[in-house]
Write a protein that holds these residues in place. Sequence first.
Motif, PDB file in Angstrom:
ATOM      1  N   ARG A   1      -4.402  11.168  -2.320  1.00  0.00           N
ATOM      2  CA  ARG A   1      -5.097  11.513  -1.070  1.00  0.00           C
ATOM      3  C   ARG A   1      -5.821  10.309  -0.502  1.00  0.00           C
ATOM      4  N   ILE A   2      -6.438   9.525  -1.379  1.00  0.00           N
ATOM      5  CA  ILE A   2      -7.155   8.343  -0.895  1.00  0.00           C
ATOM      6  C   ILE A   2      -6.167   7.339  -0.311  1.00  0.00           C
ATOM      7  N   LEU A   3      -5.060   7.128  -1.008  1.00  0.00           N
ATOM      8  CA  LEU A   3      -4.073   6.154  -0.526  1.00  0.00           C
ATOM      9  C   LEU A   3      -3.475   6.606   0.800  1.00  0.00           C
ATOM     10  N   GLU A   4      -3.220   7.901   0.924  1.00  0.00           N
ATOM     11  CA  GLU A   4      -2.673   8.412   2.191  1.00  0.00           C
ATOM     12  C   GLU A   4      -3.679   8.233   3.325  1.00  0.00           C
ATOM     13  N   ARG A   5      -4.944   8.423   2.992  1.00  0.00           N
ATOM     14  CA  ARG A   5      -5.997   8.260   3.993  1.00  0.00           C
ATOM     15  C   ARG A   5      -6.048   6.811   4.471  1.00  0.00           C
ATOM     16  N   ILE A   6      -5.942   5.895   3.516  1.00  0.00           N
ATOM     17  CA  ILE A   6      -5.950   4.478   3.884  1.00  0.00           C
ATOM     18  C   ILE A   6      -4.760   4.173   4.785  1.00  0.00           C
TER      19      ILE A   6
ATOM     20  N   VAL B   1       0.847  -1.192   0.000  1.00  0.00           N
ATOM     21  CA  VAL B   1       0.000   0.000   0.000  1.00  0.00           C
ATOM     22  C   VAL B   1       0.886   1.247   0.000  1.00  0.00           C
ATOM     23  N   TYR B   2       1.894   1.219   0.843  1.00  0.00           N
ATOM     24  CA  TYR B   2       2.808   2.344   0.924  1.00  0.00           C
ATOM     25  C   TYR B   2       3.567   2.525  -0.388  1.00  0.00           C
ATOM     26  N   GLN B   3       4.043   1.417  -0.943  1.00  0.00           N
ATOM     27  CA  GLN B   3       4.802   1.490  -2.197  1.00  0.00           C
ATOM     28  C   GLN B   3       3.955   2.082  -3.323  1.00  0.00           C
ATOM     29  N   ILE B   4       2.704   1.645  -3.379  1.00  0.00           N
ATOM     30  CA  ILE B   4       1.824   2.136  -4.443  1.00  0.00           C
ATOM     31  C   ILE B   4       1.522   3.617  -4.239  1.00  0.00           C
ATOM     32  N   MET B   5       1.369   4.009  -2.959  1.00  0.00           N
ATOM     33  CA  MET B   5       1.140   5.431  -2.688  1.00  0.00           C
ATOM     34  C   MET B   5       2.338   6.251  -3.179  1.00  0.00           C
ATOM     35  N   ARG B   6       3.549   5.732  -2.923  1.00  0.00           N
ATOM     36  CA  ARG B   6       4.741   6.475  -3.350  1.00  0.00           C
ATOM     37  C   ARG B   6       4.787   6.619  -4.873  1.00  0.00           C
TER      38      ARG B   6
ATOM     39  N   GLY C   1      -2.314  -3.580  -8.048  1.00  0.00           N
ATOM     40  CA  GLY C   1      -2.022  -3.683  -6.621  1.00  0.00           C
ATOM     41  C   GLY C   1      -3.250  -4.068  -5.818  1.00  0.00           C
ATOM     42  N   ILE C   2      -4.386  -3.422  -6.107  1.00  0.00           N
ATOM     43  CA  ILE C   2      -5.609  -3.745  -5.364  1.00  0.00           C
ATOM     44  C   ILE C   2      -6.063  -5.164  -5.702  1.00  0.00           C
ATOM     45  N   LYS C   3      -5.886  -5.534  -6.956  1.00  0.00           N
ATOM     46  CA  LYS C   3      -6.320  -6.861  -7.376  1.00  0.00           C
ATOM     47  C   LYS C   3      -5.483  -7.943  -6.681  1.00  0.00           C
ATOM     48  N   LYS C   4      -4.179  -7.708  -6.594  1.00  0.00           N
ATOM     49  CA  LYS C   4      -3.292  -8.786  -6.134  1.00  0.00           C
ATOM     50  C   LYS C   4      -2.951  -8.701  -4.644  1.00  0.00           C
ATOM     51  N   PHE C   5      -3.069  -7.514  -4.078  1.00  0.00           N
ATOM     52  CA  PHE C   5      -2.703  -7.368  -2.660  1.00  0.00           C
ATOM     53  C   PHE C   5      -3.822  -6.695  -1.882  1.00  0.00           C
TER      54      PHE C   5
ATOM     55  N   TYR D   1      -5.291  -2.231   6.520  1.00  0.00           N
ATOM     56  CA  TYR D   1      -5.237  -0.845   6.991  1.00  0.00           C
ATOM     57  C   TYR D   1      -6.641  -0.318   7.309  1.00  0.00           C
ATOM     58  N   ILE D   2      -7.594  -0.725   6.464  1.00  0.00           N
ATOM     59  CA  ILE D   2      -8.947  -0.188   6.620  1.00  0.00           C
ATOM     60  C   ILE D   2      -9.629  -0.766   7.859  1.00  0.00           C
ATOM     61  N   THR D   3      -9.447  -2.069   8.082  1.00  0.00           N
ATOM     62  CA  THR D   3     -10.107  -2.704   9.238  1.00  0.00           C
ATOM     63  C   THR D   3      -9.369  -2.415  10.534  1.00  0.00           C
ATOM     64  N   GLY D   4      -8.143  -1.924  10.434  1.00  0.00           N
ATOM     65  CA  GLY D   4      -7.384  -1.673  11.655  1.00  0.00           C
ATOM     66  C   GLY D   4      -6.504  -2.836  12.054  1.00  0.00           C
ATOM     67  N   ALA D   5      -6.509  -3.896  11.237  1.00  0.00           N
ATOM     68  CA  ALA D   5      -5.656  -5.053  11.537  1.00  0.00           C
ATOM     69  C   ALA D   5      -4.186  -4.665  11.458  1.00  0.00           C
ATOM     70  N   LYS D   6      -3.919  -3.635  10.674  1.00  0.00           N
ATOM     71  CA  LYS D   6      -2.531  -3.179  10.552  1.00  0.00           C
ATOM     72  C   LYS D   6      -2.417  -1.775  11.126  1.00  0.00           C
ATOM     73  N   GLN D   7      -1.337  -1.530  11.843  1.00  0.00           N
ATOM     74  CA  GLN D   7      -1.115  -0.224  12.449  1.00  0.00           C
ATOM     75  C   GLN D   7      -1.009   0.848  11.363  1.00  0.00           C
ATOM     76  N   PRO D   8      -1.674   1.975  11.555  1.00  0.00           N
ATOM     77  CA  PRO D   8      -1.539   3.058  10.568  1.00  0.00           C
ATOM     78  C   PRO D   8      -0.103   3.542  10.484  1.00  0.00           C
ATOM     79  N   VAL D   9       0.262   4.098   9.332  1.00  0.00           N
ATOM     80  CA  VAL D   9       1.576   4.711   9.191  1.00  0.00           C
ATOM     81  C   VAL D   9       1.458   6.123   9.759  1.00  0.00           C
ATOM     82  N   ALA D  10       2.202   6.386  10.798  1.00  0.00           N
ATOM     83  CA  ALA D  10       2.033   7.656  11.508  1.00  0.00           C
ATOM     84  C   ALA D  10       2.477   8.847  10.668  1.00  0.00           C
ATOM     85  N   ALA D  11       3.695   8.782  10.198  1.00  0.00           N
ATOM     86  CA  ALA D  11       4.203   9.918   9.418  1.00  0.00           C
ATOM     87  C   ALA D  11       4.470   9.452   7.998  1.00  0.00           C
TER      88      ALA D  11
END
Lengths: 435, 528
Positions: free
Chosen positions: A368-373, A338-343, A412-416, A423-433
């Motif tokens: 903006r959407i990816l950063e929000r996620i 998710v982070y890589q795709i945002m970059r 990316g969305i299709k495969k990962f 990130y959306i469900t909260g199972a993964k810690q948000p990226v703070a910065a």
Amino acid sequence: MGYPHEPHPKETLILSKHFGDAGARSYDGWVKCGGYQALKRALAMDPADVIEIVKESGLRGRGGAGFPTGLKWSFMPKERRKPHYLCCNADESEPGTFKDREIMRWTPHALIEGCAIAQHAIQAEVCYIYIRGEFTEPIAIMQAALDEAYREGVLGGNAMGTNRRIDMYIHRGAGAYICGEETALMNSIEGRRGNPRIRPPFPAQQGVFGMPTTINNVETLVSVLPVLNEGAEWYKDLSLGNPKSTGTKLFSVCGHVRKPGNYEVTMGFPLGELVNDLCGGMRDGRTLKACIPGGSSVPILNREETEACLLDYEGCVEQGTMLGSGGVIVFDDSADMVYQIMRLARFYAHESCAQCTQCREGTAWTVRILERILRGEGEMKDLDLLLDLSEQMTGKTICVLSDSCAAPIVSGIKKFRDEFEAYITGAKQPVAALT
Amino acid sequence: MTERQDVVTLTIDGVEVSAPKGMTVLEAAKRAGVVIPHYCYHPGLPVAGVCRMCLVHVENTPKLQIACAIPVADGMVVNPYHDEAVEARRGVLEFLLINHPLDCPICDQAGECELQNYVFREGRARTRYSPTYAKRFNPVEDFGGDILYVPNRCILCTRCVQFMEHVADDPVLNVSDRGDRAFIGIHPGEQLEHAWSGNVVDLCPVGSLISKDFLHKARAWELDKAPGVCTGCSQGCNVVLETLHNTVVRLRPRTNLEVNRFFMCDHGRLDYRWLNRGDRIEAPLVRQDGDLAAVDWHHALERAADIVKGSGGPIVVLASARASNEALFLATRVAGERFVGAFRVERVDGEEPLPGVPNLALRSERAPNVRGATELGYTETFDAAVTALADAAAVIVVDEPLDTVSNAALAKVPSVIYMGTTLPEPARVAQVVLPITNVAEEDGTFVNRDGRVQRYLQAKTGPGMARPAWWVLGELLVELGRGEPLATAGEAFEMLAGAVRAFDGISYDGLGYLGAVLGTAAKAEATA
């Protein structure tokens, strides 16, 4: 020699044979390596015959689109009623791609020779070599080689003693990715803002300064040398797989592999073997997770697809991606997709020229959407929105910059998808910065 | 036969339409009665192809195509309302709106905004741009001249940039920055000072480039509009007079490919306040006991007729080159064989051309009907005529402001009939004052410098008892027993066209909204 690493036995060194050999940089050195023989041959031939040989060789553009080179040259008007121009695209800015840089650093005369051959074939007296501005070292080397070529009579008013004029100029880019798009590049050469132009008219009708123009990538032009030196048949036979993909290709491998670098293999070489064998596999006992085979603009492959993919134009399409520029970006299981795709998306949003609505607004919205996620504030419907925006950004604009932004997002969305959902469900810690 | 080969037939939205080779699908679609939504495209500008709003489906092509850039081809089947095309345009509209302030309630463009219109037609009802995202914000910038730039409303269609670069040949505007940070920039130290730069306000499809003069003056939907002809110079640009509550509030160019294409200059655009003057003569006046007294039309016309009948010697008509052909012609009829006509026109040094359009400039002669006055027998010998007034039996002033005429000069003449909109000091010596309407308050025609006769229509009502000059002079002829009453400007024109050779073959109805050139009808007859 596959600088900076020792050549691997599975490599086929043709373009990169002299990488790492500083001796090949000079005119004398290049001649000693067999340089300028191809140009001599070409100048003794009718331009149409040069185009015919390149057509027969099956050589296709190495910049990304894979258009047959001989065919492109044949689009130029047969008679020179207006000045013809050649542009060499050395604005290598595609994330993950660094092959042209090495060609210019180690074998500048190969590029000059390739340009001169192409100029002869399309009857262009002038060639502009448009080099990415950040490439300070390659620019210095190319300029020195160009000066030398003029001194040695390779270029100028009596090029190679043929009483014909061949001129070349280096034009420095100023840092815009979009200037690597062929029509934006031409605008940039003309001193205009680097905006892609609508087509038609195509460059062969109205290119730089409104004149018939052909534009080729560095690697493409350099690949013409072996075609002329060894013959079209020999070049075609280098292919391992599909007969529509011929010769060798440089792959710039970066990311989580033990030995990143440029590798030259024949078309049809297995991607899995390139990553796991030539590049030494993943670091620290990690496992392969994903791979972008053709520079950041092509769809992402997962592990299975990477291992099944053959590196030629058709083999990549079979796996749902593209050969592109040959910039291979490898991700191991530590990568946050998710982070890589945002970059990646952020890169495209930054580089959008702002002409087409979908690209100007779509790339930025996507970021903006990816950063929000990533901040943990996303919703499930954001994924559908991303896919819908990507659809709007594909095939609807002047150039393919927004398509390139959409490709890694859709794949990316299709495969990962699970990583996005985590990130959306909260199972993964948000990226703070976000950086 | 050759003509045939230059025309192709294609189908647009199910309608078969013929179009010349080289025409774009977007223009051909207009012939089929289909307006394909678009922003960056404008018929007066080079094709930019950037807004991607005019995406249409073309059979047997893999991708949607922009109708503004693709030429028509024989057998082409274009479907602007194909699901894919509608969806793509909906996408473009959504993208255009995410950073748009949606400040329509305080935006001058509301009601004539192409963003509003197309969103209404094809857009989404609700946004998917989460409200947590801040919209792009840049402060309003003064671009100089009459123009303000409101970047927040800008959709980057680049029409303004194209106009300044390719039509005005004064490339001071640019697209600055990239991606969604982009905005229209003006080169440092430069301003929109070009004589034609006001056109960027009309070209702007949204409320991003706006007129300071018109700022917050009216809502577009409250305006009444009438076709007119600019009175700023002898070019005769076709305009629309826009009025609010019987007040002219804005002039805008009206398309006439033969004269001004889509444009008008700032001088003409901003020269409309005089049409709203409040110090107007509202009733006919006649001299009684040394003073001017208000009377009704019948009385005033009787007195005027008496003056014309009773005088022997030349009747000098001092006319304005802003008066209509109809008025100028009827004044010659009233004077009859004793007619001596002169007019005056302000001439300035140099012209202000619009380089991208051939034969279009703000002309040095600053009146709309110099050619018409000349064709009708008036000469530009105003000062000489004024000096020679001592020999005149009577003077009829037609809409001439008299600001170069002294009180004494006019006082020498035995009789003065003054027809005007206002009552300047020298006119106070008149025996009869006849209030007339101004150009915004009547129908009529002018002849531009190239001999094009053009109609203008009434945009507002005149004050009080003021009447069009053609009506007043027509009634005067009736009073003199030399004519039938005229009901319309058209009847006055037909009378003119029947009497003046230069106007042969031109009919009022035939003029339409685009006019006709003097002498062409006669020429066509000669060659036939």
